[in-house]
Motif scaffolding. Structure first.
Motif, short mmCIF file in Angstrom:
data_model
loop_
_atom_site.label_atom_id
_atom_site.label_comp_id
_atom_site.label_asym_id
_atom_site.label_seq_id
_atom_site.Cartn_x
_atom_site.Cartn_y
_atom_site.Cartn_z
N GLU A 250 -0.03 -1.94 -6.59
CA GLU A 250 -1.09 -2.36 -7.49
C GLU A 250 -1.44 -1.28 -8.53
N ASN A 251 -1.04 -0.06 -8.28
CA ASN A 251 -1.28 1.02 -9.26
C ASN A 251 -0.27 1.02 -10.39
N VAL A 252 0.89 0.38 -10.16
CA VAL A 252 1.98 0.47 -11.15
C VAL A 252 2.43 -0.87 -11.70
N GLN B 108 0.83 -1.21 0.00
CA GLN B 108 0.00 0.00 0.00
C GLN B 108 0.86 1.26 0.00
N LYS C 221 2.24 1.75 -3.33
CA LYS C 221 1.19 1.77 -4.35
C LYS C 221 1.49 0.79 -5.49
#
Length: 392
Positions: free
Chosen positions: A217-219, A212, A215
């Motif tokens: 899962e965003n990249v 988290q 980040k």
């Protein structure tokens, strides 16, 4: 503990496992390399060898509660303990003896139901042992010869100069931690300290806080959702792909990586970045020197093998004499064609078996079509044909 047919590592995090050694000696313990490392162990005065997982992520001995009843091992008290799913109550049996060849270890033991772990794997798990051995001996894991070698001190280990020595910490429940760096396909690099965990049947996993904060899962690009289980609970996690992994001076290419969604327990800890599992560890012959906080690594015969990626979208488990579907990835052809959790596997490619291991091998043939005959929970038969292709 986290598994999804994959993750069997035990995290029993309390300081009750002070082992005593009846004899200090060198030993060679054969193990069966079956995704996990299985060794034969005898408990107390009983002469029947039991099937124990050797697990560098196990901070204390564990015995299956059904086996304990058969052997007459009884709990002396209960203790709240931090596990993979959070704080749980565990039964503790004091001062139990485990015999491995001529070596005797005396320690407290956690009694817990290991049945759900056994049915996820290829064979029955009677118990788990890790730190009690590694604290008492310098431990060499020889995956080329499937032998665990025990020494009194590092000076007795032959050819130690041919290994790469890496600093390790033991700050978390006597489980070694080691630095690891990974690179995503967009060239972003991340690093952190990871538990060195031979009982985790995976490449590596990111703890929830680390994932988290960075980040991930965003990249990371495409991910798929899968289900994980601890001793008593289930949770979900994501699987993504990384371009490179660097461990000390050793570098690997692309491989899958797990991303925890756990809100409690060891996979929600902020103390370390995540877990390094057996699918990387078993590519090295390894020496664990607890007293000097060192890990020695040497590539073995499997070092250059390609890493396996999810292909079928289904996970299998053995329930009594039946093989059944324990999970189906929703973003898969298997799910789209109606395969569901709880379906019984009648045959794969015409083979009617009771071996989870053989069925899993049939589902690892990339770009091949497989025919799966199943029965749903109502006993209605269905036949599904899927193509085994990478899901990430």
């Amino acid at each position: 503990m986290k598994i999804n047919q994959k993750k069997f590592s035990v995290y029993i995090l309390f300081c009750i496992c002070i082992a005593t050694i009846a004899q200090a000696q060198v030993a060679k313990i054969p193990f069966e390399n079956d995704n996990l490392m299985f060794i034969k162990v005898k408990v107390n005065a009983h002469t029947t060898p039991l099937n124990f997982v050797f697990d560098t992520g196990a901070s204390t001995m564990v015995l299956d509660e059904t086996v304990a009843k058969k052997l007459g091992v009884k709990a002396d008290y209960q203790q709240p303990t931090e596990g993979a799913a959070g704080t749980e109550m565990y039964n503790i049996a004091l001062s139990q003896q485990l015999h491995i060849q001529d070596i005797t270890l005396t320690s407290h033991m956690v009694l817990v139901d290991l049945a759900r772990l056994s049915k996820k794997g290829n064979q029955k798990i009677d118990g788990i042992i890790g730190a009690d051995i590694m604290k008492a001996f310098v431990t060499r894991l020889n995956f080329d010869d499937s032998v665990i070698e025990l020494y009194k001190n590092i000076e007795e280990v032959k050819n130690v100069e041919t290994y790469k020595v890496v600093n390790a910490s033991l700050d978390f429940a006597n489980i070694p931690q080691i630095a690891l760096e990974f690179t995503l396909e967009n060239d972003q690099k991340f690093n952190g300290d990871f538990l060195f965990d031979s009982g985790a049947n995976m490449t590596f996993l990111l703890n929830t806080p680390f994932a988290q904060k960075q980040k991930i899962e965003n990249v990371i690009g495409k991910t798929i959702e899968n289900k994980a289980e601890s001793l008593t609970t289930s949770s979900t996690f994501k699987i993504g792909k990384v371009a490179k992994v660097k461990l000390a001076d050793f570098e690997f290419g692309e491989m899958p990586m797990d991303i925890s969604h756990s809100e409690h327990g060891v996979m929600a800890s902020e103390v370390y970045a995540g877990i390094l599992g057996i699918k990387i560890i078993n590519r090295f012959n390894t020496i664990l020197d607890y007293s000097n906080k060192k890990i020695y690594l040497k590539p073995n015969a499997t070092y250059n093998n390609k890493f396996e990626f999810p292909l079928s979208g289904i996970s299998l488990e053995k329930e009594a004499e039946k093989i059944q579907i324990s999970n189906v990835i929703k973003d898969s052809e298997a799910f789209a064609k109606g395969i569901r959790e709880g379906d019984e596997v009648v045959s794969i490619n015409g083979k009617k078996l009771t071996s989870v291991k053989v069925y899993r091998e049939l589902l690892k043939q990339e770009n091949k079509k497989v025919q799966i005959v199943l029965k749903d929970k109502k006993g209605i038969a269905k036949t599904v044909i899927i193509t085994l292709k990478r899901l990430i």
